[in-house]
Motif scaffolding. Structure first.
Motif, mmCIF file in Angstrom:
data_model
loop_
_atom_site.group_PDB
_atom_site.id
_atom_site.type_symbol
_atom_site.label_atom_id
_atom_site.label_comp_id
_atom_site.label_asym_id
_atom_site.label_seq_id
_atom_site.Cartn_x
_atom_site.Cartn_y
_atom_site.Cartn_z
ATOM 1 N N SER A 13 0.836 -1.203 0.000
ATOM 2 C CA SER A 13 0.000 0.000 0.000
ATOM 3 C C SER A 13 0.871 1.254 0.000
ATOM 4 O O SER A 13 1.998 1.254 0.509
ATOM 5 C CB SER A 13 -0.936 -0.002 1.206
ATOM 6 O OG SER A 13 -0.194 0.002 2.402
ATOM 7 N N PRO A 50 -7.458 -9.430 6.344
ATOM 8 C CA PRO A 50 -6.734 -8.782 5.246
ATOM 9 C C PRO A 50 -7.170 -7.326 5.089
ATOM 10 O O PRO A 50 -8.335 -6.994 5.314
ATOM 11 C CB PRO A 50 -7.127 -9.602 4.017
ATOM 12 C CG PRO A 50 -7.526 -10.935 4.566
ATOM 13 C CD PRO A 50 -8.147 -10.643 5.904
ATOM 14 N N ALA A 51 -6.233 -6.478 4.738
ATOM 15 C CA ALA A 51 -6.544 -5.056 4.532
ATOM 16 C C ALA A 51 -7.514 -4.919 3.369
ATOM 17 O O ALA A 51 -7.448 -5.671 2.394
ATOM 18 C CB ALA A 51 -5.259 -4.287 4.242
ATOM 19 N N ASP A 52 -8.399 -3.955 3.480
ATOM 20 C CA ASP A 52 -9.328 -3.730 2.374
ATOM 21 C C ASP A 52 -9.304 -2.282 1.898
ATOM 22 O O ASP A 52 -9.948 -1.931 0.934
ATOM 23 C CB ASP A 52 -10.751 -4.147 2.751
ATOM 24 C CG ASP A 52 -11.287 -3.403 3.955
ATOM 25 O OD1 ASP A 52 -10.595 -2.524 4.496
ATOM 26 O OD2 ASP A 52 -12.431 -3.696 4.355
ATOM 27 N N TYR A 54 -6.617 0.371 0.639
ATOM 28 C CA TYR A 54 -5.242 0.696 0.265
ATOM 29 C C TYR A 54 -5.189 1.118 -1.192
ATOM 30 O O TYR A 54 -6.050 0.769 -1.987
ATOM 31 C CB TYR A 54 -4.310 -0.503 0.482
ATOM 32 C CG TYR A 54 -4.781 -1.782 -0.160
ATOM 33 C CD1 TYR A 54 -4.575 -2.027 -1.516
ATOM 34 C CD2 TYR A 54 -5.459 -2.743 0.575
ATOM 35 C CE1 TYR A 54 -5.036 -3.205 -2.115
ATOM 36 C CE2 TYR A 54 -5.920 -3.913 -0.013
ATOM 37 C CZ TYR A 54 -5.692 -4.134 -1.348
ATOM 38 O OH TYR A 54 -6.144 -5.290 -1.932
ATOM 39 N N ARG A 56 -2.665 0.644 -4.295
ATOM 40 C CA ARG A 56 -1.584 -0.270 -4.669
ATOM 41 C C ARG A 56 -0.335 0.469 -5.136
ATOM 42 O O ARG A 56 -0.418 1.401 -5.914
ATOM 43 C CB ARG A 56 -2.031 -1.178 -5.811
ATOM 44 C CG ARG A 56 -3.116 -2.140 -5.437
ATOM 45 C CD ARG A 56 -3.490 -2.992 -6.630
ATOM 46 N NE ARG A 56 -4.532 -3.931 -6.279
ATOM 47 C CZ ARG A 56 -4.697 -5.098 -6.856
ATOM 48 N NH1 ARG A 56 -3.921 -5.463 -7.861
ATOM 49 N NH2 ARG A 56 -5.660 -5.909 -6.468
ATOM 50 N N THR A 97 -4.103 -10.576 -4.974
ATOM 51 C CA THR A 97 -4.722 -9.559 -4.122
ATOM 52 C C THR A 97 -4.794 -10.037 -2.683
ATOM 53 O O THR A 97 -4.510 -9.275 -1.750
ATOM 54 C CB THR A 97 -6.123 -9.190 -4.651
ATOM 55 O OG1 THR A 97 -5.977 -8.650 -5.970
ATOM 56 C CG2 THR A 97 -6.811 -8.183 -3.749
ATOM 57 N N CYS A 100 -1.245 -10.013 -1.029
ATOM 58 C CA CYS A 100 -0.794 -8.652 -0.747
ATOM 59 C C CYS A 100 -1.633 -7.978 0.328
ATOM 60 O O CYS A 100 -1.094 -7.280 1.195
ATOM 61 C CB CYS A 100 -0.763 -7.831 -2.028
ATOM 62 S SG CYS A 100 0.469 -8.433 -3.210
ATOM 63 N N SER A 101 -2.950 -8.207 0.328
ATOM 64 C CA SER A 101 -3.786 -7.567 1.351
ATOM 65 C C SER A 101 -3.532 -8.159 2.732
ATOM 66 O O SER A 101 -3.584 -7.429 3.739
ATOM 67 C CB SER A 101 -5.262 -7.629 0.971
ATOM 68 O OG SER A 101 -5.714 -8.950 0.888
ATOM 69 N N ILE A 104 -0.212 -6.528 3.695
ATOM 70 C CA ILE A 104 -0.399 -5.119 4.061
ATOM 71 C C ILE A 104 -0.950 -5.011 5.476
ATOM 72 O O ILE A 104 -0.491 -4.189 6.280
ATOM 73 C CB ILE A 104 -1.319 -4.419 3.039
ATOM 74 C CG1 ILE A 104 -0.588 -4.252 1.704
ATOM 75 C CG2 ILE A 104 -1.806 -3.071 3.570
ATOM 76 C CD1 ILE A 104 -1.483 -3.866 0.537
#
Length: 132
Positions: A13, A50-52, A54, A56, A97, A100-101, A104
């Motif tokens: 992020s 998981p992050a939602d 951000y 990229r 995704t 990475c999430s 993050i």
């Protein structure tokens, strides 16, 4: 199991770029992607959502990561998705995704945890996390 076979780019992020650059500059971690992977492991271990939210920031191609390293990350992400009750992943882009999430989310927590720590303290913390 879905594998990342194409030329997908791992991302972090935008809000973590400055901090990850600082970790690299200080020699705390070799590359930004290593901070993302530390975050991934931390998030899995601590069962973080998981992050939602951000923006990229692309890092490197998944082809740049040794397949012996990527396979466990891919498998763990899919296992974690099942454990959290997410629908089964069907596409590489969904897997990318998710990886990475998760990374993050963990990296954000590590940034908070390490806010007032110096390089040696952060590296000691990383060693302790890896030995648990």
């Amino acid at each position: 199991m879905i594998r990342l076979k194409g030329n997908e780019r791992l991302f972090i992020s935008e809000d973590l770029i400055g901090y990850s650059d600082e970790l690299v500059k200080q020699g705390t971690v070799p590359r930004r992607v290593d901070f993302l992977f530390l975050g991934f492991g931390y998030a899995i271990k601590n069962e973080l959502q998981p992050a939602d939210d951000y923006e990229r920031h692309p890092l490197i191609s998944t082809l740049s990561i040794d397949s012996k390293m990527m396979m466990p990350i891919e498998a763990t992400a899919q296992w974690y998705a099942g454990k959290r009750g997410y629908p089964e992943l069907t596409e590489e882009s969904e897997l990318l995704t998710l990886i990475c999430s998760i990374g993050i989310a963990g990296a954000r927590e590590l940034q908070k945890r390490w806010a007032v720590r110096r390089k040696s303290q952060i590296q000691m913390d990383i060693m302790q996390m890896l030995s648990q």
